[in-house]
Design a protein around this motif. Structure first.
Motif, mmCIF file in Angstrom:
data_model
loop_
_atom_site.group_PDB
_atom_site.id
_atom_site.type_symbol
_atom_site.label_atom_id
_atom_site.label_comp_id
_atom_site.label_asym_id
_atom_site.label_seq_id
_atom_site.Cartn_x
_atom_site.Cartn_y
_atom_site.Cartn_z
ATOM 1 N N GLY A 264 0.757 -1.089 0.214
ATOM 2 C CA GLY A 264 -0.271 -0.006 -0.108
ATOM 3 C C GLY A 264 0.833 1.343 -0.135
ATOM 4 O O GLY A 264 2.016 1.138 0.196
ATOM 5 N N GLU A 265 0.141 2.417 -0.114
ATOM 6 C CA GLU A 265 1.057 3.756 -0.213
ATOM 7 C C GLU A 265 0.181 4.468 0.792
ATOM 8 O O GLU A 265 -1.077 4.751 0.827
ATOM 9 N N VAL A 266 1.064 5.147 1.540
ATOM 10 C CA VAL A 266 0.436 6.332 2.448
ATOM 11 C C VAL A 266 0.231 7.558 1.515
ATOM 12 O O VAL A 266 0.987 8.064 1.031
ATOM 13 N N VAL A 267 -1.091 7.870 1.680
ATOM 14 C CA VAL A 267 -1.707 8.937 0.920
ATOM 15 C C VAL A 267 -1.943 10.333 1.916
ATOM 16 O O VAL A 267 -2.190 11.154 1.225
ATOM 17 N N LYS A 268 -2.123 10.105 3.020
ATOM 18 C CA LYS A 268 -2.251 11.095 4.016
ATOM 19 C C LYS A 268 -1.574 10.774 5.231
ATOM 20 O O LYS A 268 -1.707 9.709 5.688
ATOM 21 N N ILE A 269 -1.003 11.790 5.966
ATOM 22 C CA ILE A 269 -0.395 11.548 7.303
ATOM 23 C C ILE A 269 -0.340 12.601 7.921
ATOM 24 O O ILE A 269 -0.148 14.037 7.437
ATOM 25 N N SER A 270 -0.345 12.618 9.352
ATOM 26 C CA SER A 270 -0.312 13.421 10.290
ATOM 27 C C SER A 270 0.566 12.982 11.332
ATOM 28 O O SER A 270 0.411 11.835 11.535
ATOM 29 N N GLN A 271 1.585 13.825 11.927
ATOM 30 C CA GLN A 271 2.354 13.229 12.850
ATOM 31 C C GLN A 271 2.129 13.564 14.338
ATOM 32 O O GLN A 271 1.433 14.311 14.352
ATOM 33 N N PRO A 272 2.639 12.679 15.085
ATOM 34 C CA PRO A 272 3.566 11.822 15.094
ATOM 35 C C PRO A 272 2.835 10.373 14.587
ATOM 36 O O PRO A 272 1.994 9.764 15.183
ATOM 37 N N ALA A 273 3.773 9.710 13.566
ATOM 38 C CA ALA A 273 3.118 8.514 13.074
ATOM 39 C C ALA A 273 4.620 7.577 12.714
ATOM 40 O O ALA A 273 5.538 8.242 12.282
ATOM 41 N N GLU A 274 4.760 6.476 12.977
ATOM 42 C CA GLU A 274 5.729 5.614 12.690
ATOM 43 C C GLU A 274 5.394 4.283 11.908
ATOM 44 O O GLU A 274 4.255 3.910 12.047
ATOM 45 N N ILE A 275 6.391 3.701 11.361
ATOM 46 C CA ILE A 275 6.254 2.411 10.836
ATOM 47 C C ILE A 275 7.286 1.413 11.456
ATOM 48 O O ILE A 275 8.402 2.085 11.638
ATOM 49 N N TYR A 276 6.774 0.465 11.840
ATOM 50 C CA TYR A 276 7.862 -0.816 12.417
ATOM 51 C C TYR A 276 8.184 -1.709 11.181
ATOM 52 O O TYR A 276 7.139 -2.444 10.897
ATOM 53 N N LEU A 277 9.414 -1.716 10.624
ATOM 54 C CA LEU A 277 9.592 -2.718 10.053
ATOM 55 C C LEU A 277 11.149 -3.275 9.892
ATOM 56 O O LEU A 277 11.931 -2.431 10.651
ATOM 57 N N ASP A 278 11.406 -4.378 9.731
ATOM 58 C CA ASP A 278 12.723 -4.969 9.771
ATOM 59 C C ASP A 278 13.161 -4.905 11.111
ATOM 60 O O ASP A 278 14.500 -4.327 11.129
ATOM 61 N N GLY A 279 12.384 -4.869 12.201
ATOM 62 C CA GLY A 279 12.970 -4.864 13.554
ATOM 63 C C GLY A 279 13.278 -3.545 13.990
ATOM 64 O O GLY A 279 13.814 -3.072 15.132
ATOM 65 N N ALA A 280 12.954 -2.397 13.110
ATOM 66 C CA ALA A 280 13.060 -0.885 13.754
ATOM 67 C C ALA A 280 12.000 -0.180 13.140
ATOM 68 O O ALA A 280 11.079 -0.367 12.498
ATOM 69 N N ARG A 281 11.979 1.000 14.169
ATOM 70 C CA ARG A 281 10.853 2.063 13.933
ATOM 71 C C ARG A 281 11.514 3.141 13.147
ATOM 72 O O ARG A 281 12.683 3.641 13.299
ATOM 73 N N LYS A 282 10.849 3.872 12.133
ATOM 74 C CA LYS A 282 11.083 4.919 11.442
ATOM 75 C C LYS A 282 10.112 5.928 11.264
ATOM 76 O O LYS A 282 8.631 5.395 11.544
ATOM 77 N N PRO A 283 10.283 7.169 11.133
ATOM 78 C CA PRO A 283 8.959 7.952 10.956
ATOM 79 C C PRO A 283 8.263 7.576 9.740
ATOM 80 O O PRO A 283 8.839 7.326 8.715
ATOM 81 N N LEU A 284 7.033 7.554 9.734
ATOM 82 C CA LEU A 284 6.057 7.267 8.458
ATOM 83 C C LEU A 284 5.945 8.398 7.549
ATOM 84 O O LEU A 284 5.526 9.747 8.325
ATOM 85 N N ARG A 285 6.099 8.681 6.447
ATOM 86 C CA ARG A 285 6.052 9.818 5.438
ATOM 87 C C ARG A 285 5.203 9.588 4.507
ATOM 88 O O ARG A 285 4.744 8.382 4.033
ATOM 89 N N LEU A 286 4.625 10.635 4.119
ATOM 90 C CA LEU A 286 3.844 10.555 2.923
ATOM 91 C C LEU A 286 4.519 10.119 1.869
ATOM 92 O O LEU A 286 5.736 10.270 1.413
ATOM 93 N N GLY A 287 3.753 9.028 0.795
ATOM 94 C CA GLY A 287 4.397 8.365 -0.300
ATOM 95 C C GLY A 287 5.268 6.924 0.322
ATOM 96 O O GLY A 287 5.433 6.190 -0.705
#
Length: 136
Positions: free
Chosen positions: A9-32
């Protein structure tokens, strides 16, 4: 078989704070950003993330929520063969896309929902409750 991008899927709308947990690490979730099988979306207080998939299914992950993408398997015509997510906590809106209703599964800590071509909101306020409101 379709490419890995079509199985996401693709992130088409976002407001912060939001993160994605992948491959054992968290990173900020960004538009796109792409969201793939195994990824977990985490939103903070007041945050929201909207994800669209190749069959036009949309999921809105509300404030203070957690959603894991369990399974995405699309056909060459961009309809889902399998589409499964787990909502661990929070609030969500689910708008099914162009796939057969039997392809969709939404799990919570105490319930499993089969989607029948609809738009609905649901909430997981505690590990013992799941609330559901069907709009269409």
């Amino acid at each position: 078989m379709r490419s890995a991008e079509a199985q996401s899927g693709e992130v088409v709308k976002i407001s912060q704070p939001a993160e994605i947990y992948l491959d054992g690490a968290r990173k900020p979730l960004r538009l796109g950003d792409t969201v793939n099988v195994g990824d977990t979306i985490l939103t903070g207080k007041g945050a929201e993330a909207q994800i669209i998939f190749s069959d036009e299914t949309r999921i809105v992950v509300g404030p203070s929520s957690q959603l894991k993408i369990d399974r995405l398997l699309f056909r060459s015509d961009n309809t889902a063969r399998k589409f499964a997510v787990t909502a661990a906590k929070g609030t969500f809106r689910f708008l099914s896309g162009n796939s057969p209703s039997r392809a969709y599964t939404v799990r919570t800590p105490i319930a499993t929902m089969g989607v029948r071509g609809t738009a609905f909101d649901f909430a997981v306020p505690t590990l013992e409750n799941t609330d559901l409101v069907v709009h269409d």
